[in-house]
Design an enzyme around this catalytic site. Structure first.
Site, PDB file in Angstrom:
ATOM      1  N   GLY A  61      49.499  70.073  -4.558  1.00 38.39           N
ATOM      2  CA  GLY A  61      48.175  70.912  -4.847  1.00 38.39           C
ATOM      3  C   GLY A  61      47.208  70.205  -4.033  1.00 38.39           C
ATOM      4  O   GLY A  61      47.358  69.204  -3.203  1.00 38.39           O
ATOM      5  N   ILE A  65      43.192  71.345 -15.771  1.00 40.12           N
ATOM      6  CA  ILE A  65      41.977  71.022 -16.291  1.00 40.12           C
ATOM      7  C   ILE A  65      42.065  70.292 -17.539  1.00 40.12           C
ATOM      8  O   ILE A  65      41.496  69.352 -17.844  1.00 40.12           O
ATOM      9  CB  ILE A  65      41.311  72.214 -16.286  1.00 40.12           C
ATOM     10  CG1 ILE A  65      40.773  72.799 -15.044  1.00 40.12           C
ATOM     11  CG2 ILE A  65      39.888  72.226 -17.081  1.00 40.12           C
ATOM     12  CD1 ILE A  65      40.280  74.295 -14.969  1.00 40.12           C
ATOM     13  N   GLU A  95      52.712  75.040  -0.178  1.00 37.69           N
ATOM     14  CA  GLU A  95      51.921  75.957   0.150  1.00 37.69           C
ATOM     15  C   GLU A  95      50.521  75.589   0.904  1.00 37.69           C
ATOM     16  O   GLU A  95      50.298  76.092   1.960  1.00 37.69           O
ATOM     17  CB  GLU A  95      51.297  77.016  -0.937  1.00 37.69           C
ATOM     18  CG  GLU A  95      50.240  76.002  -1.815  1.00 37.69           C
ATOM     19  CD  GLU A  95      50.777  75.360  -3.050  1.00 37.69           C
ATOM     20  OE1 GLU A  95      51.821  74.603  -2.861  1.00 37.69           O
ATOM     21  OE2 GLU A  95      50.466  75.849  -4.194  1.00 37.69           O
ATOM     22  N   ILE A 147      44.331  63.312  -6.406  1.00 39.45           N
ATOM     23  CA  ILE A 147      45.673  62.754  -6.914  1.00 39.45           C
ATOM     24  C   ILE A 147      46.839  62.938  -5.827  1.00 39.45           C
ATOM     25  O   ILE A 147      47.688  62.081  -5.603  1.00 39.45           O
ATOM     26  CB  ILE A 147      46.038  63.342  -8.168  1.00 39.45           C
ATOM     27  CG1 ILE A 147      44.876  62.814  -9.098  1.00 39.45           C
ATOM     28  CG2 ILE A 147      47.445  63.085  -8.557  1.00 39.45           C
ATOM     29  CD1 ILE A 147      44.829  63.321 -10.536  1.00 39.45           C
ATOM     30  N   GLY A 199      49.684  78.168  -6.500  1.00 41.78           N
ATOM     31  CA  GLY A 199      51.139  78.121  -6.581  1.00 41.78           C
ATOM     32  C   GLY A 199      51.800  76.994  -7.563  1.00 41.78           C
ATOM     33  O   GLY A 199      52.928  76.723  -7.415  1.00 41.78           O
TER      34      GLY A 199
END
Length: 479
Positions: free
Chosen positions: A258, A356, A281, A262, A379
């Site tokens: 993502g 979150i 993605e 991190i 995604g």
């Protein structure tokens, strides 16, 4: 299969003079060519009209129009600014604008344009959060893999599609550059395509191809793409990346990452790994050192073997140069990249995503802070489920987060904030990683999950979380 494209030198400024066949005589009435929707197919005897940005919208932008916009690093800011200016000058009303995450300022979401434009975000960025919070814009909760269905099923039928492309090659083919995602679906559903043709947009392979004959209005540009060089990760992010790399990522794994520090910290910790693959993605600068060191080879993948697969990307100038005219990079439509059946066929599929907050039972909120919408589904669940169902039985769905917020509040919480959206259910979550370790929640009861999550929470919050778990579950958390 991708094929070689011959790049036009960036020194070329006037594309219409370079390709005189593509010049379009002035027309009194716009003609829509809707009988050929495949962007890679040439439409004979049709050429774009080369205009200024404002001229492009003068006749086609009307009240109640539906507009689709390409996003991320390919956001066509010049077209957006011109559209806003024309909409205001003509005193238009009820124009709906659909997009994923867009880069830069969006003047049409300003309060002064509330009656003229209404934004609809499939994945929110900071530039629309205020408008959504104030009810002047809409957020759509939708899986990234399903956004193209909005166009294929004609739920959204754009009158105008705004895109940002590389210049035409010797055969007249442009490319969508850094963002294919749902743009291809939007283009095929649109009546009119307006393109920003930028000689600094990288040429990319895969589903990125669009022949210039599909473009109705073309606007020249010569500018850099947005530079989003990653910030150095903090020590907590470095530790999370180290845990993921050392404990969860195997040699030969296929990675999805993502957005954020991190994933980049994880990539930085993978320099000792071998034969890694990328099917994600999106990706950013962090893949470049691993490609250069031979850690990323994509050799073990049976689908697009030897090639890195993405759907959109954003990063620094180094990343844009890396992908430019690079046949080892495949930019594909997001309904393919994020398709569950494709994901689970990849070897040792390892999905790394952020969130979150997470409650003690494993419910994960990734798109809102309480009732305030913050981003979107993206995604995350596409890849978490795909990796969990991997055919080889060696997939790893991972959610990673720092244990506390910038204000020192725990991100592992007894219950999610009131109104918080559950993007990843407690049934979907497997591995959760913080700077304090790795918790595997798969196959665990509620009290076992609570115990595992408390062990990786920040030490100063563990006692309170243990008490809250007992109050909620009526039993003491245990391994």
């Amino acid at each position: 299969m991708a094929f070689s494209l011959h790049k036009i030198p960036q020194s070329v400024k006037n594309f219409s003079s370079l390709f005189p066949i593509f010049r379009t005589p002035s027309r009194t009435k716009l003609k829509y060519y809707t009988y050929i929707n495949e962007p890679a197919q040439v439409i004979k005897q049709k050429q774009p009209k080369w205009v200024t940005a404002e001229e492009a919208f003068k006749d086609i932008l009307k009240s109640n129009c539906i507009v689709s916009i390409q996003g991320a690093a390919a956001t066509p800011s010049e077209l957006i600014n011109a559209m806003t200016k024309v909409g205001k000058s003509k005193d238009l009303k009820g124009i709906r604008v659909y997009h994923m995450h867009t880069d830069g300022s969006l003047p049409y979401v300003d309060a002064s344009c509330a009656d003229i434009f209404r934004s609809g975000s499939f994945f929110m960025g900071a530039n629309v959060r205020k408008a959504v919070a104030e009810g002047r814009a809409d957020a759509y909760p939708i899986f990234l893999s399903e956004i193209p269905l909005m166009f294929h099923k004609k739920i959204i039928e754009p009158d105008i599609c705004l895109i940002h492309v590389s210049p035409p090659d010797s055969h007249g083919f442009c490319t969508l550059g850094t963002s294919v995602d749902c743009v291809r679906a939007a283009m095929t559903a649109s009546k009119c395509i307006v393109a920003l043709v930028n000689c600094q947009m990288p040429r990319t392979f895969g589903d990125s191809i669009i022949h210039i004959s599909h473009i109705d209005f073309a606007v020249e540009a010569d500018r850099h793409l947005p530079n989003h060089a990653a910030k150095p990760p903090c020590k907590e992010e470095m530790q999370i990346g180290k845990y993921i790399a050392e404990k969860l990522v195997e040699d030969g794994a296929t990675l999805q990452m993502g957005i954020g520090n991190i994933p980049d910290a994880t990539l930085a910790a993978l320099t000792g790994h071998k034969n890694l693959g990328i099917h994600s993605e999106m990706f950013s600068d962090g893949v470049i050192p691993l490609v250069e060191k031979g850690c990323i080879t994509n050799n073990n993948k049976k689908i697009f073997q030897g090639r890195t697969v993405g759907s959109f990307l954003t990063g620094s100038e180094k990343l844009y140069k890396f992908i430019d005219d690079n046949p080892s990079i495949e930019m594909l439509v997001v309904d393919y990249v994020n398709n569950n059946n494709v994901i689970k066929a990849l070897p040792k599929m390892t999905a790394i995503n952020a969130c979150i907050e997470i409650d003690l039972t494993g419910q994960i909120c990734s798109d809102s802070i309480g009732t305030m919408m913050f981003s979107g589904f993206g995604g995350q669940l596409d890849f978490l489920r795909g990796s969990a169902e991997a055919y080889d039985g060696r997939g790893k769905p991972i959610v990673a987060l720092q244990s506390i917020t910038g204000k020192g509040l725990s991100k592992i919480v007894p219950i999610l904030k009131p109104g918080a959206g559950v993007v990843t259910t407690r049934g979907h979550v497997h591995y959760v990683v913080t700077e304090y370790g790795v918790a595997n929640l798969f196959g665990k009861s509620l009290r076992q999950r609570a115990h595992a999550l408390i062990q990786i929470a920040h030490p100063k919050h563990r006692e309170a979380l243990d008490k809250a778990a007992f109050d909620r579950l009526k039993t003491k958390p245990c391994p």
